[in-house]
Design an enzyme around this catalytic site. Structure first.
Site, PDB file in Angstrom:
ATOM      1  N   LYS A 241       0.883  -0.788   0.345  1.00 29.96           N
ATOM      2  CA  LYS A 241      -0.204  -0.196   0.163  1.00 29.96           C
ATOM      3  C   LYS A 241       0.452   1.135  -0.488  1.00 29.96           C
ATOM      4  CE  LYS A 241       1.296   0.940   4.425  1.00 29.96           C
ATOM      5  NZ  LYS A 241       1.884   2.923   5.048  1.00 29.96           N
TER       6      LYS A 241
ATOM      7  N   ASP B  69      -2.901  -2.598   9.240  1.00 29.19           N
ATOM      8  CA  ASP B  69      -2.480  -2.057   8.056  1.00 29.19           C
ATOM      9  C   ASP B  69      -3.353  -3.667   7.741  1.00 29.19           C
ATOM     10  OD1 ASP B  69      -1.585   0.282   8.040  1.00 29.19           O
ATOM     11  OD2 ASP B  69       0.124  -0.628   7.185  1.00 29.19           O
TER      12      ASP B  69
HETATM   13  P1  ATP Z   1       4.098  -0.603   7.994  1.00 28.67           P
HETATM   14  O1  ATP Z   1       4.118  -0.007   6.681  1.00 28.67           O
HETATM   15  O2  ATP Z   1       2.734  -1.260   8.402  1.00 28.67           O
HETATM   16  O3  ATP Z   1       4.457   0.425   9.198  1.00 28.67           O
HETATM   17  P2  ATP Z   1       6.102  -1.607   6.960  1.00 28.67           P
HETATM   18  O4  ATP Z   1       6.283  -1.931   5.399  1.00 28.67           O
HETATM   19  O5  ATP Z   1       7.592  -0.276   7.266  1.00 28.67           O
HETATM   20  O6  ATP Z   1       5.471  -1.906   7.767  1.00 28.67           O
HETATM   21  P3  ATP Z   1       6.929  -4.269   7.668  1.00 28.67           P
HETATM   22  O7  ATP Z   1       7.747  -5.010   6.246  1.00 28.67           O
HETATM   23  O8  ATP Z   1       5.815  -4.634   8.096  1.00 28.67           O
HETATM   24  O9  ATP Z   1       7.234  -2.561   8.523  1.00 28.67           O
HETATM   25  O10 ATP Z   1       8.268  -5.085   8.704  1.00 28.67           O
HETATM   26  C1  ATP Z   1       7.763  -4.976   9.501  1.00 28.67           C
HETATM   27  C2  ATP Z   1       9.033  -5.382  10.986  1.00 28.67           C
HETATM   28  O11 ATP Z   1       7.946  -6.493  11.113  1.00 28.67           O
HETATM   29  C3  ATP Z   1      10.007  -6.287  10.021  1.00 28.67           C
HETATM   30  O12 ATP Z   1      10.904  -5.228  10.877  1.00 28.67           O
HETATM   31  C4  ATP Z   1      10.173  -7.715  10.588  1.00 28.67           C
HETATM   32  O13 ATP Z   1      11.185  -7.211  11.702  1.00 28.67           O
HETATM   33  C5  ATP Z   1       8.804  -7.750  11.237  1.00 28.67           C
HETATM   34  N1  ATP Z   1       8.262  -8.527   9.994  1.00 28.67           N
HETATM   35  C6  ATP Z   1       7.651  -9.918  11.171  1.00 28.67           C
HETATM   36  N2  ATP Z   1       6.880 -10.062   9.937  1.00 28.67           N
HETATM   37  C7  ATP Z   1       7.201  -9.781   8.674  1.00 28.67           C
HETATM   38  C8  ATP Z   1       6.340 -10.521   7.383  1.00 28.67           C
HETATM   39  N3  ATP Z   1       5.967 -10.723   7.566  1.00 28.67           N
HETATM   40  N4  ATP Z   1       7.091  -9.157   6.721  1.00 28.67           N
HETATM   41  C9  ATP Z   1       8.150  -8.307   6.413  1.00 28.67           C
HETATM   42  N5  ATP Z   1       8.840  -8.113   8.020  1.00 28.67           N
HETATM   43  C10 ATP Z   1       7.909  -8.609   8.848  1.00 28.67           C
END
Ligand code: ATP
Length: 309
Positions: free
Chosen positions: A17, A144
């Site tokens: 997203k 999300d």
């Molecule tokens: P958001 O945009 O929802 O705030 P994000 O995209 O910035 O999240 P994610 O990639 O969802 O961040 O990951 C945040 C942290 O969550 C990662 O550093 C990781 O340690 C943990 N994590 C747990 N499950 C997952 C997964 N399936 N994929 C990625 N990271 C994950």
């Protein structure tokens, strides 16, 4: 025996997203900030394949896969466990996650995998869960997750999990500039609080409503109108923690983007362009400028988590 239906597994594709508008309000008693946000799903996708297994296990592939935990800290693991508990089935599944969504990139990668896991396991285990039942579990798993399940374009309130679809026509073309580092979402919110406490304005208790002009632009499929209304209240906090983003955002503007914004809590930057051709050109130019790790061209709105055969 339902598992015999899927010896080759259930494959689910799920989008990332961008937040077209991210209004952040005060901290609620549960510690979350009140949000008023407009999400758009874009076709930068992760794939989750659920195979019959004797335990719950996860493997992850793709760039930065080694930074993602393959145990109960993984949001996909928690999604499988929660669905199994509610459906009263054994949580036995092997989840293979192919990650293209950047890790800790502000594009809801973990939430996307959780949404995909709910859909894949519901099918694998034949739980007969309705879409609203899965949406309820998604909302319990994280802010999300419900949107990654729904896809399209939607207004999110509460902590982002209360969704209302938004009418959008046409296709919008984005260039996503991926960083070679991540930003922790809680750290960005903490920086947001710090910046706002030290400013004279403070944080409004309610997140400001999304501008009508944004909804008008989406309804009309008006890319230039949308470019004028993009807003992210978290951007100053993300830039404060990662000052290199200033250069990335400036480069996008100079190289012809209609608008550029930090995606969610960052550090991915999302640039809106007028066409697929302009997006491809901008992606190449940004890569040549060396202001990001890599670029992806993506269009939105994209479908939510769905089974692919
Ligand atoms: P958001 O945009 O929802 O705030 P994000 O995209 O910035 O999240 P994610 O990639 O969802 O961040 O990951 C945040 C942290 O969550 C990662 O550093 C990781 O340690 C943990 N994590 C747990 N499950 C997952 C997964 N399936 N994929 C990625 N990271 C994950």
């Amino acid at each position: 025996m339902p598992l015999l239906h899927y010896p080759a597994g259930v494959r689910v594709r799920v989008p990332a997203k961008v937040n077209l508008h991210l209004g952040v309000g005060g901290v609620r008693p549960d510690g979350y900030h009140e949000l008023n946000t407009v999400f758009q799903a874009v076709d930068l996708v992760d794939e989750v394949i659920a195979y019959p297994a004797r335990h719950l296990e996860i493997s992850i592939s793709g760039p930065h896969a080694d930074e993602v935990p393959a145990d109960s800290r993984n949001l996909a693991w928690r999604a499988a466990s929660l669905l199994a508990e509610r459906a009263q089935v054994a949580p036995h599944v092997r989840l293979e996650i192919a990650k293209a969504i950047p890790v800790a990139g502000g594009m809801a990668g973990g939430s996307a995998d959780a949404a995909a896991t709910l859909v894949a396991c519901a099918e694998l285990w034949q739980t007969s869960s309705s879409r609203p039942e899965l949406a309820q579990l998604a909302a319990e798993l994280g802010s999300d997750v419900a949107f990654c399940l729904l896809g399209g374009t939607a207004l999110g309130t509460g902590r982002g999990e209360i969704l209302a679809p938004v009418l959008s026509t046409g296709t919008f073309w984005w260039v996503l500039a991926l960083a070679d580092y991540g930003l922790s979402t809680p750290a960005v919110y903490a920086e947001f609080d710090r910046l706002n406490q030290s400013s004279s304005k403070g944080i409004p208790q309610d997140a400001a409503g999304s501008p009508d002009a944004l909804f008008d632009a989406l309804r009309a499929g008006d890319t230039r109108g949308l470019a004028q209304t993009l807003n992210n209240d978290l951007q100053p906090a993300a830039v404060s923690l990662a000052p290199a983003l200033r250069r990335t955002l400036a480069a996008g503007g100079e190289l012809g983007a209609l608008a550029g914004i930090v995606s969610g809590s960052g550090p991915t930057c999302a640039f809106l362009t007028s066409s697929q051709r302009s997006a491809t050109r901008l992606a190449a130019a940004l890569t040549a400028e060396d202001v990001c790790r890599s670029t992806r061209v993506a269009s939105g709105p994209a479908s939510g988590a769905r089974i692919v055969r």
